[in-house]
Write a protein that holds these residues in place. Sequence first.
Motif, mmCIF file in Angstrom:
data_model
loop_
_atom_site.group_PDB
_atom_site.id
_atom_site.type_symbol
_atom_site.label_atom_id
_atom_site.label_comp_id
_atom_site.label_asym_id
_atom_site.label_seq_id
_atom_site.Cartn_x
_atom_site.Cartn_y
_atom_site.Cartn_z
ATOM 1 N N ASP A 86 7.904 119.599 63.853
ATOM 2 C CA ASP A 86 8.204 118.803 62.653
ATOM 3 C C ASP A 86 7.065 117.832 62.346
ATOM 4 O O ASP A 86 6.702 117.613 61.177
ATOM 5 C CB ASP A 86 9.504 118.031 62.846
ATOM 6 N N ILE A 87 6.524 117.222 63.400
ATOM 7 C CA ILE A 87 5.415 116.277 63.198
ATOM 8 C C ILE A 87 4.208 116.990 62.606
ATOM 9 O O ILE A 87 3.570 116.514 61.658
ATOM 10 C CB ILE A 87 5.047 115.607 64.546
ATOM 11 N N THR A 88 3.896 118.160 63.174
ATOM 12 C CA THR A 88 2.756 118.940 62.675
ATOM 13 C C THR A 88 2.973 119.369 61.224
ATOM 14 O O THR A 88 2.069 119.313 60.395
ATOM 15 C CB THR A 88 2.529 120.173 63.546
ATOM 16 N N ARG A 89 4.201 119.793 60.911
ATOM 17 C CA ARG A 89 4.510 120.236 59.544
ATOM 18 C C ARG A 89 4.371 119.087 58.561
ATOM 19 O O ARG A 89 3.796 119.244 57.478
ATOM 20 C CB ARG A 89 5.923 120.801 59.498
ATOM 21 N N ARG A 90 4.873 117.885 58.933
ATOM 22 C CA ARG A 90 4.774 116.727 58.043
ATOM 23 C C ARG A 90 3.322 116.332 57.816
ATOM 24 O O ARG A 90 2.913 116.002 56.686
ATOM 25 C CB ARG A 90 5.571 115.546 58.621
ATOM 26 N N GLU A 126 1.753 118.905 55.481
ATOM 27 C CA GLU A 126 2.219 118.713 54.103
ATOM 28 C C GLU A 126 1.542 117.503 53.467
ATOM 29 O O GLU A 126 1.240 117.504 52.268
ATOM 30 C CB GLU A 126 3.745 118.542 54.083
ATOM 31 N N GLN A 127 1.325 116.457 54.270
ATOM 32 C CA GLN A 127 0.629 115.283 53.746
ATOM 33 C C GLN A 127 -0.808 115.623 53.362
ATOM 34 O O GLN A 127 -1.330 115.168 52.341
ATOM 35 C CB GLN A 127 0.647 114.161 54.793
ATOM 36 N N SER A 129 -2.480 115.326 49.691
ATOM 37 C CA SER A 129 -3.707 114.556 49.492
ATOM 38 C C SER A 129 -4.800 115.415 48.852
ATOM 39 O O SER A 129 -5.501 114.975 47.933
ATOM 40 C CB SER A 129 -4.211 113.997 50.829
ATOM 41 N N HIS A 130 -4.938 116.648 49.327
ATOM 42 C CA HIS A 130 -5.974 117.533 48.809
ATOM 43 C C HIS A 130 -5.699 117.886 47.341
ATOM 44 O O HIS A 130 -6.600 117.857 46.499
ATOM 45 C CB HIS A 130 -6.042 118.806 49.650
ATOM 46 N N THR A 131 -4.441 118.204 47.033
ATOM 47 C CA THR A 131 -4.085 118.559 45.663
ATOM 48 C C THR A 131 -4.262 117.366 44.724
ATOM 49 O O THR A 131 -4.768 117.514 43.609
ATOM 50 C CB THR A 131 -2.631 119.065 45.604
ATOM 51 N N ALA A 132 -3.858 116.188 45.179
ATOM 52 C CA ALA A 132 -4.023 114.982 44.350
ATOM 53 C C ALA A 132 -5.501 114.695 44.098
ATOM 54 O O ALA A 132 -5.886 114.275 43.002
ATOM 55 C CB ALA A 132 -3.359 113.787 45.036
ATOM 56 N N ALA A 133 -6.327 114.932 45.128
ATOM 57 C CA ALA A 133 -7.770 114.715 44.955
ATOM 58 C C ALA A 133 -8.355 115.671 43.920
ATOM 59 O O ALA A 133 -9.178 115.291 43.083
ATOM 60 C CB ALA A 133 -8.489 114.881 46.296
ATOM 61 N N GLN A 171 2.530 123.152 42.733
ATOM 62 C CA GLN A 171 2.706 123.063 44.181
ATOM 63 C C GLN A 171 1.446 122.510 44.833
ATOM 64 O O GLN A 171 0.362 122.552 44.258
ATOM 65 C CB GLN A 171 3.040 124.439 44.772
ATOM 66 N N ASN A 172 1.627 121.968 46.041
ATOM 67 C CA ASN A 172 0.510 121.425 46.800
ATOM 68 C C ASN A 172 -0.090 122.502 47.691
ATOM 69 O O ASN A 172 0.619 123.379 48.180
ATOM 70 C CB ASN A 172 0.975 120.246 47.659
ATOM 71 N N SER A 173 -1.399 122.404 47.917
ATOM 72 C CA SER A 173 -2.062 123.425 48.723
ATOM 73 C C SER A 173 -3.373 122.886 49.275
ATOM 74 O O SER A 173 -4.054 122.094 48.619
ATOM 75 C CB SER A 173 -2.329 124.676 47.882
ATOM 76 N N MET A 174 -3.716 123.346 50.473
ATOM 77 C CA MET A 174 -5.021 123.020 51.031
ATOM 78 C C MET A 174 -6.129 123.779 50.314
ATOM 79 O O MET A 174 -7.304 123.470 50.464
ATOM 80 C CB MET A 174 -5.050 123.368 52.519
ATOM 81 N N ASN A 175 -5.762 124.790 49.525
ATOM 82 C CA ASN A 175 -6.725 125.564 48.735
ATOM 83 C C ASN A 175 -6.704 125.182 47.255
ATOM 84 O O ASN A 175 -7.122 125.964 46.400
ATOM 85 C CB ASN A 175 -6.438 127.067 48.877
#
Length: 210
Positions: A13-17, A20-21, A25-29, A67-71
């Motif tokens: 759960d910690i890793t998933r949170r 997701e953060q 952050s990446h999508t907002a940037a 949606q948010n994504s690291m890509n």
Amino acid sequence: MSLRVTQDGDLRDITRRDFEQLERSHTAAMRRAGQFLQDTWRDEIRESGLGGRLANSVRHQTYPQGQNSMNAAALVWANSPKIILSHLEGSLIRSPNGLYLAIPAPGAGKQRFGRKMTPAAFEQKTGLKLRFVYRDSRVSFLVADGTRINKGGFVRQKRGRRRKDGILTGEQTSVVFYLVKQVKLRKKLDFLAKSDGWAARILDSVGFEE
């Protein structure tokens, strides 16, 4: 001396949170970067005197949408790419039929919705017939005979007494269009120079260092 380490919560759960953060952050940037570039390009177009309509043709969108994504990625584009490109490169414009480009004189006025006046539209709007005046190796003209410049600064038909030969008393001929073979547009835009540093802003937004 002893050191004791315990786990508080489920590691998954910690890793998933955390992941997701990072995605948020990446999508907002990327979203901020796209907005920054759009605003910068729009401001430059307005400052160059090319008008708000052309400036508003610059748009941006962040992908994937919704949606948010690291890509995540931001795309900035213009709905009038040919016009934008001509002012980025300083294009040479020639008449498509090999004859003349008709450049409206100030008195030619505008079409509806602020569109650039053309010879055909001018004749239709005013009822005046344009006459071609050729000048060798110089700018030629399309002129309107029997005209005047009204209070708004536009060419209009002159109202007055006619002589027996049908010509108005005190007749005036007004230049309505300048005719040229080609026009060299001056380079007015330099998006890369004005957008310098946007990549660093993205890195700062997600907490990375160059």
